[in-house]
Design a protein around this motif. Sequence first.
Motif, PDB file in Angstrom:
ATOM      1  N   UNK A   1       0.793  -1.224   0.000  1.00 33.10           N
ATOM      2  CA  UNK A   1       0.000   0.000   0.000  1.00 33.10           C
ATOM      3  C   UNK A   1       0.832   1.285   0.000  1.00 33.10           C
ATOM      4  N   UNK A   2       2.139   1.195   0.297  1.00 33.26           N
ATOM      5  CA  UNK A   2       2.951   2.407   0.237  1.00 33.26           C
ATOM      6  C   UNK A   2       3.023   2.953  -1.187  1.00 33.26           C
ATOM      7  N   UNK A   3       2.659   2.108  -2.182  1.00 30.71           N
ATOM      8  CA  UNK A   3       2.668   2.542  -3.579  1.00 30.71           C
ATOM      9  C   UNK A   3       1.269   2.857  -4.100  1.00 30.71           C
ATOM     10  N   UNK A   4       0.259   2.883  -3.210  1.00 37.99           N
ATOM     11  CA  UNK A   4      -1.091   3.185  -3.679  1.00 37.99           C
ATOM     12  C   UNK A   4      -1.183   4.657  -4.075  1.00 37.99           C
ATOM     13  N   UNK A   5      -1.515   4.960  -5.347  1.00 38.15           N
ATOM     14  CA  UNK A   5      -1.519   6.347  -5.808  1.00 38.15           C
ATOM     15  C   UNK A   5      -2.833   7.054  -5.471  1.00 38.15           C
ATOM     16  N   UNK A   6      -2.719   8.266  -4.969  1.00 39.82           N
ATOM     17  CA  UNK A   6      -3.889   9.092  -4.663  1.00 39.82           C
ATOM     18  C   UNK A   6      -3.886  10.325  -5.559  1.00 39.82           C
ATOM     19  N   UNK A   7      -5.020  10.614  -6.145  1.00 43.87           N
ATOM     20  CA  UNK A   7      -5.119  11.801  -6.994  1.00 43.87           C
ATOM     21  C   UNK A   7      -5.238  13.051  -6.138  1.00 43.87           C
ATOM     22  N   UNK A   8      -4.960  14.175  -6.754  1.00 41.56           N
ATOM     23  CA  UNK A   8      -5.141  15.453  -6.069  1.00 41.56           C
ATOM     24  C   UNK A   8      -6.606  15.619  -5.656  1.00 41.56           C
ATOM     25  N   UNK A   9      -7.503  15.162  -6.521  1.00 46.28           N
ATOM     26  CA  UNK A   9      -8.935  15.263  -6.222  1.00 46.28           C
ATOM     27  C   UNK A   9      -9.273  14.514  -4.949  1.00 46.28           C
ATOM     28  N   UNK A  10      -8.747  13.303  -4.809  1.00 45.10           N
ATOM     29  CA  UNK A  10      -9.053  12.500  -3.632  1.00 45.10           C
ATOM     30  C   UNK A  10      -8.493  13.138  -2.366  1.00 45.10           C
TER      31      UNK A  10
END
Length: 220
Positions: A44-53
Motif C-alpha cells: 500500500x505504500x505505492x497506492x496512488x492518490x489523486x489530487x482530487x481525492x
Amino acid sequence: QTVVIDDLASNRISCTHLINYAPAVTETDYLGRVTDSTELHLGLKFFPLSETLRSQKAETNRLNYLAVCLGGSSSSDTTKTLVRQLQQCEMVRRFEAIVVINGLTAHDQAELDLDNRFRVLAQPPNYTKLIADARLAITGAGVSALERVYLESPGIIMTTAENQRPNFNYLTGREIFLGYEPNKHGIAELNELIRDGLTHTVRNTIIDSHGVNRIAAIVG
C-alpha cells in the motif's frame, strides 16, 4: 527500463520494475513469474492518490444518505440484486436517501419500482465525493475500497469480481470494513451490517499520500 503495474495476471512478466499496490501481495506471489533482475515494489505504500481525492478528504461533509457504488455496467446484475435486498431492509429507513451510482439501467429501475428515496445516478463526475460524504457506503472491494480507507468512509464492502477477494479478506479481517457476501448472507444479515455500520468508524493508518511520488521516483 520497463515498468509494469500489475494486478497478478497469470502470465510470466519480464520487466525491470514491477509495482503492485494490493495490500496483501508479497514476493512469494511472484516466485517463478518474474525474471531474477526484476525489482518488486509491493504494498500500500505505492497506492496512488489523486489530487482530487486528497482534497476531498479535507472537504468531507457527511450527510444522511446511503451510497451504493459497485462499478459500471459489468456490475449491473449485482447492483440490481443488492438494491432489491435494500428495499427489504428495515435499516434503510434511517437514511434520507439511497444514492445508487451506476449499475442500474432504466429498465432495472422500472422493474424494481423504486420509491423516491432511491436516487440513481449514471457516471457522475464527483462519484468519489458522493461516497466520501455518505453517512454509510456499500462499494466493491477493489480500488474504490482502498480509496475509502484513505477517506475514512464507513460502511460495507463486497466482492464484485474474484480478483477483489484478497482485498476483501485483508480489509474485513482487520475490521477496517464490514463485509457482505451475497452468496452467504441474506437480507437479515445485510440489515444487521447496516445497523452495525452506523457506529463503525474507519481510521486510516495504512495509506499515506506519497504513493504517487514513490511510483514517479521508480519511473524516473
